[in-house]
Design a protein around this motif. Structure first.
Motif, mmCIF file in Angstrom:
data_model
loop_
_atom_site.group_PDB
_atom_site.id
_atom_site.type_symbol
_atom_site.label_atom_id
_atom_site.label_comp_id
_atom_site.label_asym_id
_atom_site.label_seq_id
_atom_site.Cartn_x
_atom_site.Cartn_y
_atom_site.Cartn_z
ATOM 1 N N MET A 154 0.816 -1.210 0.000
ATOM 2 C CA MET A 154 0.000 0.000 0.000
ATOM 3 C C MET A 154 0.854 1.267 0.000
ATOM 4 O O MET A 154 0.329 2.376 -0.009
ATOM 5 C CB MET A 154 -0.938 0.011 1.218
ATOM 6 C CG MET A 154 -2.152 -0.887 1.056
ATOM 7 S SD MET A 154 -3.397 -0.630 2.338
ATOM 8 C CE MET A 154 -2.622 -1.442 3.734
ATOM 9 N N HIS A 205 -3.806 2.111 4.860
ATOM 10 C CA HIS A 205 -5.115 2.526 5.367
ATOM 11 C C HIS A 205 -6.070 1.353 5.229
ATOM 12 O O HIS A 205 -5.914 0.518 4.332
ATOM 13 C CB HIS A 205 -5.653 3.729 4.597
ATOM 14 C CG HIS A 205 -6.754 4.460 5.305
ATOM 15 N ND1 HIS A 205 -8.081 4.103 5.191
ATOM 16 C CD2 HIS A 205 -6.734 5.518 6.145
ATOM 17 C CE1 HIS A 205 -8.821 4.916 5.921
ATOM 18 N NE2 HIS A 205 -8.025 5.786 6.517
ATOM 19 N N ARG A 206 -7.058 1.307 6.104
ATOM 20 C CA ARG A 206 -7.991 0.188 6.088
ATOM 21 C C ARG A 206 -8.825 0.169 4.810
ATOM 22 O O ARG A 206 -9.152 -0.888 4.286
ATOM 23 C CB ARG A 206 -8.901 0.256 7.317
ATOM 24 C CG ARG A 206 -9.778 -0.980 7.481
ATOM 25 C CD ARG A 206 -10.567 -0.908 8.765
ATOM 26 N NE ARG A 206 -11.394 -2.087 8.940
ATOM 27 C CZ ARG A 206 -12.251 -2.263 9.943
ATOM 28 N NH1 ARG A 206 -12.373 -1.320 10.866
ATOM 29 N NH2 ARG A 206 -12.965 -3.359 10.028
ATOM 30 N N PHE A 207 -9.185 1.365 4.322
ATOM 31 C CA PHE A 207 -9.991 1.471 3.115
ATOM 32 C C PHE A 207 -9.268 2.365 2.106
ATOM 33 O O PHE A 207 -8.121 2.742 2.324
ATOM 34 C CB PHE A 207 -11.378 2.038 3.442
ATOM 35 C CG PHE A 207 -12.117 1.277 4.507
ATOM 36 C CD1 PHE A 207 -12.697 0.052 4.211
ATOM 37 C CD2 PHE A 207 -12.226 1.771 5.801
ATOM 38 C CE1 PHE A 207 -13.382 -0.665 5.191
ATOM 39 C CE2 PHE A 207 -12.901 1.058 6.783
ATOM 40 C CZ PHE A 207 -13.482 -0.167 6.478
ATOM 41 N N LEU A 208 -9.947 2.715 1.016
ATOM 42 C CA LEU A 208 -9.386 3.661 0.052
ATOM 43 C C LEU A 208 -9.849 5.058 0.435
ATOM 44 O O LEU A 208 -11.035 5.371 0.407
ATOM 45 C CB LEU A 208 -9.854 3.322 -1.373
ATOM 46 C CG LEU A 208 -9.344 4.266 -2.476
ATOM 47 C CD1 LEU A 208 -7.818 4.275 -2.512
ATOM 48 C CD2 LEU A 208 -9.908 3.869 -3.831
ATOM 49 N N ARG A 268 -6.925 0.130 -4.988
ATOM 50 C CA ARG A 268 -8.143 -0.320 -4.311
ATOM 51 C C ARG A 268 -8.142 -0.061 -2.811
ATOM 52 O O ARG A 268 -9.191 -0.097 -2.175
ATOM 53 C CB ARG A 268 -8.328 -1.824 -4.568
ATOM 54 C CG ARG A 268 -8.626 -2.174 -6.013
ATOM 55 C CD ARG A 268 -8.350 -3.611 -6.325
ATOM 56 N NE ARG A 268 -6.927 -3.921 -6.201
ATOM 57 C CZ ARG A 268 -6.377 -5.079 -6.539
ATOM 58 N NH1 ARG A 268 -7.135 -6.047 -7.001
ATOM 59 N NH2 ARG A 268 -5.080 -5.275 -6.406
ATOM 60 N N ARG A 269 -6.967 0.184 -2.247
ATOM 61 C CA ARG A 269 -6.902 0.352 -0.794
ATOM 62 C C ARG A 269 -5.673 1.169 -0.427
ATOM 63 O O ARG A 269 -4.612 1.021 -1.022
ATOM 64 C CB ARG A 269 -6.851 -1.030 -0.129
ATOM 65 C CG ARG A 269 -6.963 -1.037 1.395
ATOM 66 C CD ARG A 269 -7.187 -2.449 1.894
ATOM 67 N NE ARG A 269 -7.080 -2.537 3.336
ATOM 68 C CZ ARG A 269 -6.230 -3.302 4.003
ATOM 69 N NH1 ARG A 269 -5.403 -4.077 3.336
ATOM 70 N NH2 ARG A 269 -6.205 -3.330 5.307
ATOM 71 N N ALA A 299 -8.011 -7.181 -3.688
ATOM 72 C CA ALA A 299 -7.347 -6.689 -2.482
ATOM 73 C C ALA A 299 -7.410 -7.783 -1.416
ATOM 74 O O ALA A 299 -8.489 -8.288 -1.105
ATOM 75 C CB ALA A 299 -8.038 -5.413 -1.991
ATOM 76 N N ARG A 305 -6.872 -7.541 4.155
ATOM 77 C CA ARG A 305 -7.725 -7.839 5.308
ATOM 78 C C ARG A 305 -7.963 -9.344 5.468
ATOM 79 O O ARG A 305 -8.049 -9.850 6.588
ATOM 80 C CB ARG A 305 -9.056 -7.095 5.185
ATOM 81 C CG ARG A 305 -8.971 -5.640 5.637
ATOM 82 C CD ARG A 305 -10.270 -4.910 5.467
ATOM 83 N NE ARG A 305 -10.468 -4.537 4.069
ATOM 84 C CZ ARG A 305 -11.522 -3.847 3.634
ATOM 85 N NH1 ARG A 305 -12.464 -3.487 4.482
ATOM 86 N NH2 ARG A 305 -11.637 -3.525 2.365
ATOM 87 N N GLU A 316 -2.084 -4.477 0.224
ATOM 88 C CA GLU A 316 -3.346 -3.886 -0.245
ATOM 89 C C GLU A 316 -4.501 -4.882 -0.103
ATOM 90 O O GLU A 316 -4.348 -6.050 -0.393
ATOM 91 C CB GLU A 316 -3.223 -3.491 -1.720
ATOM 92 C CG GLU A 316 -4.470 -2.789 -2.253
ATOM 93 C CD GLU A 316 -4.330 -2.388 -3.706
ATOM 94 O OE1 GLU A 316 -4.623 -1.228 -4.039
ATOM 95 O OE2 GLU A 316 -3.891 -3.232 -4.511
#
Length: 295
Positions: free
Chosen positions: A7, A31-34, A60-61, A245, A248, A295
């Motif tokens: 990322m 980061h957890r999201f985009l 994507r993230r 992605a 997670r 990512e």
């Protein structure tokens, strides 16, 4: 080619538009999201949504920061406008005041320049379509550099995690081979303790003793944990080959691996197994740190 993507990345591009140089930077971190944010001149704000869409096509993230700076004469020219109708009204009113009250003095240019209301500064921007095409193309080039850097770092992350998974697999094989040794150790220790007290009755009670040994061995059996741990490693490897992605998902698998190792540690009283558990925890923790940047 399917690959693990980091990322973290950076890309910078510049472009000259007439007398103006536009510099564009894209920075990406974990980061957890985009999450995309922009910092640029107000005259570029009409392109913000389109710039974000350029990012979304390739990333994507991650936390993405876009910085746009302008050097040179600028893309916005300023012109001074005069409200002549308002000036006419001022002059007419001032002349009326002179006549009505018998005031002396001349109506000079210096007086008129102090009337701020009659002057306005208007900005004239360059052709928006040309600016849009130039800026989005430049952004795309910067994003491509970010993507390349993220891919390079991702390849290094993947190799490091594969190496650690290989070491974990080797330790698991040792754990599996240690199972029978641990059970025999339980048996010998229980027999030795009983022989201290009822040596002459040992044979008569041997059946019950063996049952107790079997029960104790079952409580300390780590076969299921080893099986699940092997399964988690396989899932981890499969996930790393996924095109989506995966960060997670990998983080969840690592948590499950840690859970199984903790259970193995709590079940065993064997010094060697305890030593291997510490090693497994160390490797899994390092994998978890690496996963935080995937990512």
């Amino acid at each position: 080619m399917v690959m693990v993507t980091s990322m973290t990345g950076y890309g910078r591009e510049t472009v000259d538009l007439e007398e103006t140089r536009i510099s564009l930077e894209v920075r990406a971190v974990n980061h957890r999201f985009l999450d995309i944010s922009t910092k640029m001149p107000r005259s570029f704000l009409f392109l913000e949504d389109k710039m974000k869409k350029v990012i979304q096509q390739s990333i994507r993230r991650g936390k993405i920061d876009i910085f746009v700076t302008v050097d040179g004469e600028g893309l916005v020219s300023q012109k001074l406008k005069v409200d002549w109708n308002l000036v006419d009204q001022y002059m007419e009113r001032l002349e009326e005041m002179q006549a009505r009250y018998g005031l002396s003095g001349e109506l000079t240019v210096d007086l008129v320049t102090k009337l701020e209301e009659v002057f306005t500064v208007q900005e004239e921007e360059q052709d928006e379509s040309r600016l849009e095409s130039t800026l989005l193309t430049t952004l795309g080039a910067a994003v491509e550099k970010v993507v390349q850097m993220r891919a390079q770092e991702g390849a290094a992350l993947k190799q490091d995690m594969l190496d650690r998974l290989s070491r974990i697999h080797q330790v698991i094989d040792k754990l599996s081979g240690r199972r029978e040794i641990v059970i025999e150790s339980y048996r010998e220790r229980i027999k030795a303790r009983i022989e201290q007290y009822v040596e002459e009755e040992l044979k008569a009670e041997e059946s019950r003793i063996l049952q107790d040994v079997a029960l104790l061995a079952e409580k300390g059996d780590i076969t299921e944990e080893i099986t699940r741990l092997r399964s988690h490693i396989e899932q981890f490897n499969d996930t790393m080959e996924n095109k989506d992605a995966i960060g997670r998902r990998l983080d969840f698998i690592v948590q499950e691996m840690h859970r199984e190792v903790n259970t193995i540690g709590s079940k065993s009283n064997d010094a060697k197994i305890s030593e291997w558990v510490v090693l497994l925890k160390s490797e899994i923790e390092k994998i978890k740190e690496q996963v935080q940047n995937v990512e």
